[in-house]
Write a protein that holds these residues in place. Structure first.
Motif, PDB file in Angstrom:
ATOM      1  N   LYS A 184       0.841  -1.201   0.000  1.00  0.00           N
ATOM      2  CA  LYS A 184       0.000   0.000   0.000  1.00  0.00           C
ATOM      3  C   LYS A 184       0.876   1.250   0.000  1.00  0.00           C
ATOM      4  O   LYS A 184       1.871   1.319   0.712  1.00  0.00           O
ATOM      5  CB  LYS A 184      -0.913  -0.032   1.225  1.00  0.00           C
ATOM      6  CG  LYS A 184      -1.905   1.084   1.275  1.00  0.00           C
ATOM      7  CD  LYS A 184      -2.968   0.879   2.342  1.00  0.00           C
ATOM      8  CE  LYS A 184      -2.411   0.785   3.719  1.00  0.00           C
ATOM      9  NZ  LYS A 184      -3.454   0.709   4.753  1.00  0.00           N
ATOM     10  N   THR A 185       0.484   2.217  -0.799  1.00  0.00           N
ATOM     11  CA  THR A 185       1.205   3.490  -0.887  1.00  0.00           C
ATOM     12  C   THR A 185       0.237   4.642  -0.603  1.00  0.00           C
ATOM     13  O   THR A 185      -0.969   4.430  -0.468  1.00  0.00           O
ATOM     14  CB  THR A 185       1.797   3.687  -2.295  1.00  0.00           C
ATOM     15  OG1 THR A 185       0.707   3.826  -3.227  1.00  0.00           O
ATOM     16  CG2 THR A 185       2.694   2.519  -2.699  1.00  0.00           C
ATOM     17  N   PHE A 204      -0.668   6.668  -2.738  1.00  0.00           N
ATOM     18  CA  PHE A 204      -1.535   6.747  -3.919  1.00  0.00           C
ATOM     19  C   PHE A 204      -2.765   5.862  -3.780  1.00  0.00           C
ATOM     20  O   PHE A 204      -3.880   6.291  -4.035  1.00  0.00           O
ATOM     21  CB  PHE A 204      -0.740   6.363  -5.181  1.00  0.00           C
ATOM     22  CG  PHE A 204      -1.589   6.292  -6.409  1.00  0.00           C
ATOM     23  CD1 PHE A 204      -2.050   7.455  -7.010  1.00  0.00           C
ATOM     24  CD2 PHE A 204      -1.941   5.072  -6.966  1.00  0.00           C
ATOM     25  CE1 PHE A 204      -2.853   7.407  -8.142  1.00  0.00           C
ATOM     26  CE2 PHE A 204      -2.736   5.010  -8.096  1.00  0.00           C
ATOM     27  CZ  PHE A 204      -3.195   6.180  -8.689  1.00  0.00           C
ATOM     28  N   ASP A 205      -2.567   4.589  -3.391  1.00  0.00           N
ATOM     29  CA  ASP A 205      -3.707   3.677  -3.336  1.00  0.00           C
ATOM     30  C   ASP A 205      -4.276   3.487  -1.930  1.00  0.00           C
ATOM     31  O   ASP A 205      -5.244   2.768  -1.740  1.00  0.00           O
ATOM     32  CB  ASP A 205      -3.368   2.321  -3.953  1.00  0.00           C
ATOM     33  CG  ASP A 205      -2.373   1.516  -3.140  1.00  0.00           C
ATOM     34  OD1 ASP A 205      -1.600   2.098  -2.374  1.00  0.00           O
ATOM     35  OD2 ASP A 205      -2.361   0.279  -3.289  1.00  0.00           O
ATOM     36  N   PHE A 217      -7.998   4.082  -1.649  1.00  0.00           N
ATOM     37  CA  PHE A 217      -8.748   2.990  -2.273  1.00  0.00           C
ATOM     38  C   PHE A 217      -8.765   1.770  -1.358  1.00  0.00           C
ATOM     39  O   PHE A 217      -9.808   1.127  -1.184  1.00  0.00           O
ATOM     40  CB  PHE A 217      -8.136   2.635  -3.633  1.00  0.00           C
ATOM     41  CG  PHE A 217      -8.773   1.424  -4.265  1.00  0.00           C
ATOM     42  CD1 PHE A 217     -10.025   1.517  -4.833  1.00  0.00           C
ATOM     43  CD2 PHE A 217      -8.123   0.202  -4.265  1.00  0.00           C
ATOM     44  CE1 PHE A 217     -10.632   0.402  -5.405  1.00  0.00           C
ATOM     45  CE2 PHE A 217      -8.707  -0.915  -4.831  1.00  0.00           C
ATOM     46  CZ  PHE A 217      -9.966  -0.818  -5.414  1.00  0.00           C
ATOM     47  N   GLN A 218      -7.623   1.461  -0.765  1.00  0.00           N
ATOM     48  CA  GLN A 218      -7.556   0.321   0.154  1.00  0.00           C
ATOM     49  C   GLN A 218      -8.500   0.532   1.336  1.00  0.00           C
ATOM     50  O   GLN A 218      -9.187  -0.410   1.760  1.00  0.00           O
ATOM     51  CB  GLN A 218      -6.120   0.105   0.639  1.00  0.00           C
ATOM     52  CG  GLN A 218      -5.174  -0.381  -0.437  1.00  0.00           C
ATOM     53  CD  GLN A 218      -5.535  -1.755  -0.965  1.00  0.00           C
ATOM     54  OE1 GLN A 218      -5.949  -2.626  -0.223  1.00  0.00           O
ATOM     55  NE2 GLN A 218      -5.394  -1.933  -2.265  1.00  0.00           N
TER      56      GLN A 218
END
Length: 137
Positions: free
Chosen positions: A34-35, A37-38, A41-42
């Motif tokens: 996981k970053t 950026f996402d 979304f996660q």
């Protein structure tokens, strides 16, 4: 710099359900990747899919697994189909359940979608069996 927000009850429930269905190894891997950026979304999928839908008591994990595989197969989401086929080891959905689900896909979403999913599921089953055999060695 923003501070991390405290985990909600919905997120905690979602993460618990996600781990029970997909397994700790999968979830730990996803969390490790996981970053920034996402991350949003996660959080969304943990709370919405796992916390709101998969955690509802009206259906068993087996039932949700069967429906999820059918929907993903009908929509052609290969990676997700394979992931949820692997999760049947935790949900109790059987190969016969998946066969029946894919027959429904053939009738209601089209033979090509079901045919493609059947090939994918067979390959996933073979990978799962190979993994079990390697683990037994």
């Amino acid at each position: 710099m923003s501070e991390a927000k405290p985990e909600s009850e919905r997120h905690a429930q979602g993460m618990q359900t996600r781990r029970s269905v997909l397994g700790d190894a999968y979830v730990n891997g996803a969390e490790a990747q996981k970053t920034a950026f996402d991350g949003p979304f996660q959080e969304l999928i943990v709370e919405a899919a796992w916390g709101h839908v998969w955690s509802r008591p009206q259906w068993t994990p087996r039932m949700r697994s069967i429906v999820t595989i059918a929907l993903l197969a009908a929509l052609g989401h290969d990676d997700e189909v394979a992931m949820h086929v692997r999760a049947t080891a935790n949900t109790g959905a059987t190969r016969e359940d998946i066969t029946e689900a894919l027959l429904h896909v053939a009738i209601y979403a089209g033979v090509p979608a079901a045919n493609h999913a059947i090939k994918l599921v067979k390959r996933t089953f073979a990978e799962m069996e190979a993994g079990r055999e390697a683990g037994d060695a």
